[in-house]
Design an enzyme around this catalytic site. Sequence first.
Site, mmCIF file in Angstrom:
data_model
loop_
_atom_site.group_PDB
_atom_site.id
_atom_site.type_symbol
_atom_site.label_atom_id
_atom_site.label_comp_id
_atom_site.label_asym_id
_atom_site.label_seq_id
_atom_site.Cartn_x
_atom_site.Cartn_y
_atom_site.Cartn_z
ATOM 1 N N HIS A 1 -2.811 -0.948 -3.275
ATOM 2 C CA HIS A 1 -3.934 -0.055 -3.001
ATOM 3 C C HIS A 1 -3.744 1.253 -3.768
ATOM 4 C CE1 HIS A 1 -4.375 -2.297 1.093
ATOM 5 N NE2 HIS A 1 -4.993 -2.926 0.114
ATOM 6 N N SER B 1 0.842 -1.198 0.000
ATOM 7 C CA SER B 1 0.000 0.000 0.000
ATOM 8 C C SER B 1 0.877 1.247 0.000
ATOM 9 C CB SER B 1 -0.952 -0.038 1.205
ATOM 10 O OG SER B 1 -1.876 1.016 1.139
ATOM 11 N N ASP C 1 -4.505 -5.114 6.013
ATOM 12 C CA ASP C 1 -4.878 -5.944 4.867
ATOM 13 C C ASP C 1 -3.718 -6.886 4.554
ATOM 14 O OD1 ASP C 1 -6.353 -6.930 2.758
ATOM 15 O OD2 ASP C 1 -5.847 -5.307 1.378
#
Length: 346
Positions: free
Chosen positions: A194, A167, A291
């Site tokens: 992401h 991310s 995540d």
Amino acid sequence: MEEVIRVLVVDDSAYVRKVIKQMLSRSPFIEVIGTARDGREALDCVAELQPDVVTLDLIMPNMNGVEFLREQMQRRPLPVIIVSIASESGETALEALDAGAVEFVQKPTALATEKVFEISDELIQKVKAAAQIKLSNLPTNTNNRITSPLVSKVSSGAVDIVVMGISTGGPQALSFLIPQLPEDFPIPVAVVLHMPVGYTEMYARRLNDISPLKVVEAKEKDPVTAGTVLIAPAGRHLSFIRQPDGSVLTHLDARPFDTLHRPSVDVLFQSAAEVFGDRVLGVVMTGMGSDGKQGSAWIKSHGGLIFTEAEESCVVYGMPRAVEEAGLSDKAIPLNQITTAIMGVL
């Protein structure tokens, strides 16, 4: 007590400056200490006000966002979050990441409407995360980096796929890591990064240009083959389906709807474990949140391997920390050693 984060808002629209200030002011831990109409004014404001974080529009008169970034990062690096529109500034946003921006938030519209308020929670969360970022860990000028791909070896068959989750700091880290994988890399790679909708295809193309491997944004029913890096498209989960003949195809879906991110690292990792069993290597890298933790548990429960990026090289030590603290990481590895570690288990 949590320290107040001092923010400078840079945007050529007076309405957007006002709205972003209102949104950020909802948090008691954020104070907007100033605004600027263009990059040149922003440089002066940063020098005078010494903000902790800057939110930055890209398309501005006099000096645009990328020009501001390049100049400011030479003067004094600081965390910058792009707040812009993908359709108008996609390539520019990727240039901004190369120039040192750490995150971006997509404006829902270019118009002065209430829709802009939809990004409020995301913006507050990312400003808080940006204030904690280790800028010194952000790989820079990755597009110009001369990489030396590692020498491959014939796969022993211990691992049939590498799945990665990343991310904040991810675009820069992947631009450092993927070009080091050799052209004859013996298995496929799938990545959840992401990113807002509208950026992943452009990012995949840019990564393809600097890598020996083929890098593409995944499409529905793409073959999952050796030497290809599949980037999950923003807005769709990436999973796998094994065909009767043994081949594996990609599947894209908006479901499940209850994930914090779409695409989700957890969804990719769980599918990899279900389709490839114990022959999966999961790699969880820099990023905020958790995540990848649940997905790592799936991979481990099927007998696969999990590597995490070491805290010392993470821009944000969030996702790897969650996996590490859950006892799911087989090895924590600094960014500059991850490709060697991957090659070591093939």
